[in-house]
Motif scaffolding. Structure first.
Motif, PDB file in Angstrom:
ATOM      1  N   ILE A 165       0.852  -1.185   0.000  1.00  0.00           N
ATOM      2  CA  ILE A 165       0.000   0.000   0.000  1.00  0.00           C
ATOM      3  C   ILE A 165       0.890   1.237   0.000  1.00  0.00           C
ATOM      4  N   PRO A 166       0.714   2.131  -0.974  1.00  0.00           N
ATOM      5  CA  PRO A 166       1.550   3.335  -1.017  1.00  0.00           C
ATOM      6  C   PRO A 166       1.351   4.192   0.230  1.00  0.00           C
ATOM      7  N   ARG A 167       2.271   5.120   0.440  1.00  0.00           N
ATOM      8  CA  ARG A 167       2.204   6.032   1.579  1.00  0.00           C
ATOM      9  C   ARG A 167       0.880   6.793   1.574  1.00  0.00           C
ATOM     10  N   LEU A 168       0.192   6.788   2.717  1.00  0.00           N
ATOM     11  CA  LEU A 168      -1.103   7.453   2.848  1.00  0.00           C
ATOM     12  C   LEU A 168      -0.997   8.844   3.469  1.00  0.00           C
ATOM     13  N   ASN A 169      -0.078   9.025   4.390  1.00  0.00           N
ATOM     14  CA  ASN A 169       0.052  10.282   5.122  1.00  0.00           C
ATOM     15  C   ASN A 169       0.910  11.256   4.306  1.00  0.00           C
ATOM     16  N   GLY A 170       0.283  12.307   3.792  1.00  0.00           N
ATOM     17  CA  GLY A 170       0.992  13.255   2.939  1.00  0.00           C
ATOM     18  C   GLY A 170       2.100  14.005   3.650  1.00  0.00           C
ATOM     19  N   ALA A 171       1.938  14.249   4.934  1.00  0.00           N
ATOM     20  CA  ALA A 171       2.983  14.936   5.692  1.00  0.00           C
ATOM     21  C   ALA A 171       4.226  14.058   5.791  1.00  0.00           C
ATOM     22  N   ILE A 172       4.034  12.769   6.055  1.00  0.00           N
ATOM     23  CA  ILE A 172       5.158  11.839   6.104  1.00  0.00           C
ATOM     24  C   ILE A 172       5.787  11.713   4.720  1.00  0.00           C
ATOM     25  N   ARG A 173       4.956  11.674   3.699  1.00  0.00           N
ATOM     26  CA  ARG A 173       5.477  11.553   2.341  1.00  0.00           C
ATOM     27  C   ARG A 173       6.447  12.683   2.017  1.00  0.00           C
ATOM     28  N   ALA A 174       6.073  13.903   2.361  1.00  0.00           N
ATOM     29  CA  ALA A 174       6.950  15.040   2.098  1.00  0.00           C
ATOM     30  C   ALA A 174       8.259  14.925   2.859  1.00  0.00           C
ATOM     31  N   LEU A 175       8.187  14.542   4.121  1.00  0.00           N
ATOM     32  CA  LEU A 175       9.401  14.423   4.935  1.00  0.00           C
ATOM     33  C   LEU A 175      10.312  13.319   4.408  1.00  0.00           C
ATOM     34  N   GLU A 176       9.731  12.211   3.984  1.00  0.00           N
ATOM     35  CA  GLU A 176      10.541  11.127   3.436  1.00  0.00           C
ATOM     36  C   GLU A 176      11.235  11.548   2.139  1.00  0.00           C
ATOM     37  N   GLN A 177      10.640  12.488   1.435  1.00  0.00           N
ATOM     38  CA  GLN A 177      11.233  12.992   0.198  1.00  0.00           C
ATOM     39  C   GLN A 177      12.219  14.130   0.451  1.00  0.00           C
ATOM     40  N   GLY A 178      12.468  14.430   1.735  1.00  0.00           N
ATOM     41  CA  GLY A 178      13.410  15.491   2.083  1.00  0.00           C
ATOM     42  C   GLY A 178      12.862  16.890   1.924  1.00  0.00           C
ATOM     43  N   LYS A 179      11.540  17.014   1.891  1.00  0.00           N
ATOM     44  CA  LYS A 179      10.910  18.323   1.722  1.00  0.00           C
ATOM     45  C   LYS A 179      10.264  18.779   3.022  1.00  0.00           C
ATOM     46  N   PRO A 180      10.260  20.078   3.307  1.00  0.00           N
ATOM     47  CA  PRO A 180       9.500  20.549   4.457  1.00  0.00           C
ATOM     48  C   PRO A 180       8.013  20.266   4.260  1.00  0.00           C
ATOM     49  N   THR A 181       7.351  19.899   5.325  1.00  0.00           N
ATOM     50  CA  THR A 181       5.913  19.668   5.283  1.00  0.00           C
ATOM     51  C   THR A 181       5.192  20.998   5.491  1.00  0.00           C
ATOM     52  N   ILE A 182       4.242  21.288   4.603  1.00  0.00           N
ATOM     53  CA  ILE A 182       3.469  22.532   4.680  1.00  0.00           C
ATOM     54  C   ILE A 182       2.088  22.192   5.220  1.00  0.00           C
ATOM     55  N   THR A 183       1.748  22.740   6.377  1.00  0.00           N
ATOM     56  CA  THR A 183       0.503  22.403   7.057  1.00  0.00           C
ATOM     57  C   THR A 183      -0.187  23.667   7.547  1.00  0.00           C
ATOM     58  N   THR A 184      -1.310  23.474   8.201  1.00  0.00           N
ATOM     59  CA  THR A 184      -2.038  24.605   8.758  1.00  0.00           C
ATOM     60  C   THR A 184      -2.895  24.149   9.925  1.00  0.00           C
ATOM     61  N   PHE A 185      -3.139  25.044  10.849  1.00  0.00           N
ATOM     62  CA  PHE A 185      -4.176  24.840  11.858  1.00  0.00           C
ATOM     63  C   PHE A 185      -5.505  25.307  11.270  1.00  0.00           C
ATOM     64  N   SER A 186      -6.573  24.638  11.637  1.00  0.00           N
ATOM     65  CA  SER A 186      -7.901  25.068  11.218  1.00  0.00           C
ATOM     66  C   SER A 186      -8.895  24.782  12.325  1.00  0.00           C
ATOM     67  N   PRO A 187      -9.855  25.680  12.537  1.00  0.00           N
ATOM     68  CA  PRO A 187     -10.946  25.325  13.451  1.00  0.00           C
ATOM     69  C   PRO A 187     -11.737  24.171  12.851  1.00  0.00           C
ATOM     70  N   PRO A 188     -12.367  23.361  13.681  1.00  0.00           N
ATOM     71  CA  PRO A 188     -13.151  22.235  13.162  1.00  0.00           C
ATOM     72  C   PRO A 188     -14.486  22.725  12.601  1.00  0.00           C
ATOM     73  N   GLU A 189     -14.441  23.284  11.412  1.00  0.00           N
ATOM     74  CA  GLU A 189     -15.632  23.808  10.741  1.00  0.00           C
ATOM     75  C   GLU A 189     -15.728  23.175   9.353  1.00  0.00           C
ATOM     76  N   ILE A 190     -16.909  22.755   8.967  1.00  0.00           N
ATOM     77  CA  ILE A 190     -17.093  22.037   7.716  1.00  0.00           C
ATOM     78  C   ILE A 190     -16.654  22.874   6.523  1.00  0.00           C
ATOM     79  N   GLY A 191     -17.019  24.165   6.502  1.00  0.00           N
ATOM     80  CA  GLY A 191     -16.625  25.023   5.392  1.00  0.00           C
ATOM     81  C   GLY A 191     -15.116  25.134   5.256  1.00  0.00           C
TER      82      GLY A 191
END
Length: 288
Positions: free
Chosen positions: A4-30
């Protein structure tokens, strides 16, 4: 069992030697729908300072599923990996909230205010299933309860496939779960070398600038020499132990500097700083 290929995109970026770009978000559907269309590696639903509503979190995660995107990508991996920052501080030694959010399918947890080896070990153990002492990657011994009936189908896996992947990375190279701990006080910095030496399974250390600056006596004065020196010390400790260090306030003005310094977990504001996201992608060599 099929690979099964890598599912977690944050881990995928780190394994490729790239910084992971993320964000905090309130738990809102929109917000969940908007973020799922943006080129983030992961979103961290912020439930430390928002009400802890497990059903709302579950709804947000469901609204992030895009059948057209899944079909087009040819992969069951989410376009943006859902994670959550939970309410309990490390010192509360909580496990049941971690169990609840993992059981609905999140791919990682950020634990606030982790300041000791014992608190860090509890954070990792709460995210792992038990296994016999003879098993590979035994320590820290898992404490998560067994109930994959929601998390496995959310990941698109059978229960047995889920068991194979529902472990912490990078301790288990096949693991898809990220454990992030926040360093938010002077005593946290003092204990951080011991934490990273003695507790395998920590995916990243996220600097809690706000609380750290409060603890140091200079609230939200992030450029004050005392605060800046503490941030640099955390980064240096993480580098020395080859652990990813995260910055919670990346934006279009500072992201080039953060990447150059060696921060590998970068968090931008979801609605006010898409410029930070775009510049971060360019700075890390990931522009489309």
């Amino acid at each position: 069992m099929a690979d099964i290929p890598r599912l977690n995109g944050a881990i995928r970026a780190l394994e490729q030697g790239k910084p992971t770009i993320t964000t905090f978000s309130p738990p809102e559907i929109g917000m969940a729908q908007a973020i799922n269309a943006a080129p983030y590696d992961a979103v961290v639903f912020e439930m430390e300072h928002n009400p802890y509503d497990i059903q709302l979190l579950r709804n947000c995660m469901q609204y992030m599923l895009d059948r057209k995107q899944i079909l087009k990508s040819g992969s069951i991996a989410p376009a943006v990996t859902p994670m959550v920052r939970i309410p309990p501080n490390g010192g509360e030694m909580n496990q049941f909230i971690a169990k609840q959010v993992l059981d609905i399918g999140v791919y990682g947890i950020i634990w606030p205010h982790v300041s000791t080896v014992e608190e860090a070990r509890n954070a990792v153990a709460a995210c792992r299933y038990p296994r016999p002492p003879s098993a590979k990657y035994f320590e820290p011994a898992g404490q998560r309860g067994d109930a994959p009936k929601n998390s496995a189908p959310y990941w698109g896996l059978t229960a047995q496939e889920y068991y194979e992947r529902a472990d912490v990375w990078p301790l288990n190279p096949k693991g898809e779960i990220l454990v992030g701990i926040q360093c938010e006080a002077a005593r946290s910095i003092k204990n951080l070398p011991k934490i990273l030496e003695q507790v395998p399974g920590i995916g990243f250390v996220l600097i809690g600038e706000g609380d750290l600056s409060q603890d140091l006596g200079f609230p939200r004065q992030y450029e004050h020499p005392t605060v800046a020196a503490a941030i640099d010390e955390i980064l240096a400790i993480c580098k020395a132990h080859n652990v990813v260090c995260g910055h919670p306030h990346a934006n279009a003005k500072n992201i080039d500097e953060l990447v150059a310094k060696g921060f590998r977990w970068l968090m931008t504001l979801p609605t006010l700083s898409f410029g930070g996201l775009e510049k971060g992608l360019k700075a890390s060599g990931r522009a489309p």
